[in-house]
Design an enzyme around this catalytic site. Structure first.
Site, PDB file in Angstrom:
ATOM      1  N   GLY A 149       0.812  -1.204   0.000  1.00  0.00           N
ATOM      2  CA  GLY A 149       0.000   0.000   0.000  1.00  0.00           C
ATOM      3  C   GLY A 149       0.842   1.249   0.000  1.00  0.00           C
ATOM      4  N   GLY A 177       0.408   5.816   0.455  1.00  0.00           N
ATOM      5  CA  GLY A 177      -0.409   6.998   0.648  1.00  0.00           C
ATOM      6  C   GLY A 177       0.320   8.226   0.160  1.00  0.00           C
ATOM      7  N   THR A 178      -0.169   9.404   0.534  1.00  0.00           N
ATOM      8  CA  THR A 178       0.437  10.642   0.068  1.00  0.00           C
ATOM      9  C   THR A 178       1.851  10.802   0.596  1.00  0.00           C
ATOM     10  OG1 THR A 178      -1.743  11.690   0.015  1.00  0.00           O
ATOM     11  CG2 THR A 178       0.177  13.144  -0.019  1.00  0.00           C
ATOM     12  N   PHE A 179       2.055  10.459   1.872  1.00  0.00           N
ATOM     13  CA  PHE A 179       3.357  10.664   2.487  1.00  0.00           C
ATOM     14  C   PHE A 179       4.013   9.380   2.974  1.00  0.00           C
ATOM     15  CE2 PHE A 179       0.999  14.661   3.363  1.00  0.00           C
ATOM     16  CZ  PHE A 179       1.768  15.509   2.576  1.00  0.00           C
ATOM     17  N   THR A 187       4.535   4.857   2.546  1.00  0.00           N
ATOM     18  CA  THR A 187       4.344   3.606   1.820  1.00  0.00           C
ATOM     19  C   THR A 187       4.366   2.466   2.837  1.00  0.00           C
ATOM     20  OG1 THR A 187       6.726   3.336   1.466  1.00  0.00           O
ATOM     21  CG2 THR A 187       5.470   4.479  -0.252  1.00  0.00           C
ATOM     22  N   VAL A 188       3.779   1.331   2.463  1.00  0.00           N
ATOM     23  CA  VAL A 188       3.745   0.166   3.348  1.00  0.00           C
ATOM     24  C   VAL A 188       4.277  -1.046   2.589  1.00  0.00           C
ATOM     25  CG1 VAL A 188       2.326  -1.289   4.833  1.00  0.00           C
ATOM     26  CG2 VAL A 188       1.705   1.115   4.494  1.00  0.00           C
ATOM     27  N   LYS A 214       5.913   0.902   7.697  1.00  0.00           N
ATOM     28  CA  LYS A 214       5.381   2.139   7.134  1.00  0.00           C
ATOM     29  C   LYS A 214       6.548   3.111   7.024  1.00  0.00           C
ATOM     30  CE  LYS A 214       1.401   3.716   8.623  1.00  0.00           C
ATOM     31  NZ  LYS A 214       0.302   4.159   9.533  1.00  0.00           N
ATOM     32  N   ASP A 218      -9.351   9.221  14.686  1.00  0.00           N
ATOM     33  CA  ASP A 218      -9.630   8.820  13.297  1.00  0.00           C
ATOM     34  C   ASP A 218     -10.160   7.384  13.226  1.00  0.00           C
ATOM     35  OD1 ASP A 218      -9.855   9.384  10.608  1.00  0.00           O
ATOM     36  OD2 ASP A 218      -7.786   8.841  10.129  1.00  0.00           O
TER      37      ASP A 218
END
Length: 341
Positions: free
Chosen positions: A10, A12-14, A16-17, A38, A132
């Site tokens: 995966g 995201g914007t800032f 990675t996984v 992460k 969240d």
């Protein structure tokens, strides 16, 4: 720690996984298998470092994802911050909704909700707020166990903050978060109610028109007497549980500790114990609710923190300031995370 990046699961914007592959046998005690990492550039690693800080202080809890440490690496001329976490091979509760055809059975929801509330009770009793809670941040493991994850926006309870600060995902935000920028433990409970409705209906708790804007959503959450929808076919106990989560006044909203004794989830553990087989052949009425699922990449929506020039404005003005341009939004898709296979 001696390790290499494995399969990408995966991004995201800032961050990675990836899966973690230990290079030395001696490091296997550090990296339980499987482990995820992460990674973010150091310049944009604030949320990852905050996650590490919070997880360290929460300590061990069966309903919260475990952290195995962190380190820094220098790759391709850039410095990165890495956070090592448990890897959930069955994805998130979003994947469970899809697996069940868009509606998770109520009996499963009872079990999932029990675990989430136990996790929230641990978080809140240790003086923190998750900020969240949503289906994308509830991990599912191969044995059906679920754990709360993604503490990047978590904060200390009672921590001073701007009245206009905004944390979390709009669809799950509580009225006090929208109106007053108040992000305390009751906001997590409101988000729990939204997550429960989504598990039951396969869609957000707020019934939105196709062309709805973020501004119109926040106006509905923060102003007026409207509350998120509650599924008609939910049991009486289930409806009452969700209603306790959707009490407008955060001071009157039930706490995680109170919800643990609610009839909707109070009997979950007892029922599980009663259903346990007494021997190898005692499986007449037992049916596994856990299927072999394809590993799913974590879905993540980057939550915003808006700031404004004025601290003295009406509730309606504050909500209008949260969104300055009315645009059509797809509320069913993540804005940031992209599944990678």
């Amino acid at each position: 720690m001696d390790w290499v990046r494995g399969e990408s699961v995966g991004r995201g914007t800032f961050a990675t996984v990836h899966l973690v592959i230990p290079k030395a046998t001696s490091n296997y005690t550090i990296f339980p298998s499987p482990t995820a990492v992460k990674t973010s550039e150091v310049s944009t690693s604030y949320s990852l470092k905050n996650e590490k800080h919070v997880l360290d202080r929460l300590g061990s809890c069966q309903q919260i994802v475990s952290c195995f440490g962190d380190d820094y690496t220098f790759e391709n001329g850039r410095e990165y911050y890495n956070l090592f976490l448990e890897f959930a091979s069955a994805g998130t509760l979003v994947d469970q909704v899809k697996f069940h055809g868009g509606r998770i059975p109520e009996q499963n929801i009872r079990g999932y909700t029990r675990s989430i509330v136990e996790g929230l009770n641990h978080i809140h009793s240790n003086g923190f707020v998750h900020c969240d809670i949503k289906l994308q941040n509830i991990l599912v493991f191969h044995d059906g166990e679920i754990k709360i994850a993604d503490f990047g926006l978590a904060k200390k309870s009672g921590e001073e903050q701007s009245r206009l600060e905004c944390r979390g995902t709009p669809m799950y935000m509580s009225p006090e978060s929208v109106i007053d920028g108040e992000h305390e433990s009751p906001a997590d409970i409101w988000a729990l109610g939204c997550a429960m409705v989504e598990m039951m209906m396969g869609k957000p708790a707020w019934n939105l028109e196709k062309d709805s804007s973020m501004c119109s959503l926040l106006l509905r959450i923060g102003s007026g007497e409207e509350s998120p929808m509650i599924p008609e076919d939910l049991s009486k106990e289930g409806k009452d549980f969700v209603e306790k989560c959707f009490i407008k006044d955060p001071r009157k909203r039930w706490t995680a500790e109170m919800l643990l004794n609610h009839p909707f989830i109070e009997e979950v553990k007892k029922n599980v114990n009663e259903a346990s087989p007494r021997d190898h052949f005692d499986f007449i009425d037992w049916v596994s609710s856990v299927a072999d699922l394809t590993p799913s990449s974590p879905e993540h929506e980057e939550s915003c923190q808006w700031s404004f020039d004025s601290y003295s404005c009406s509730a309606a003005d504050r909500i209008r300031q949260l969104v300055t341009v009315e645009v059509s939004v797809s509320w069913l898709e993540s804005d940031s995370w992209i599944s990678v296979r």
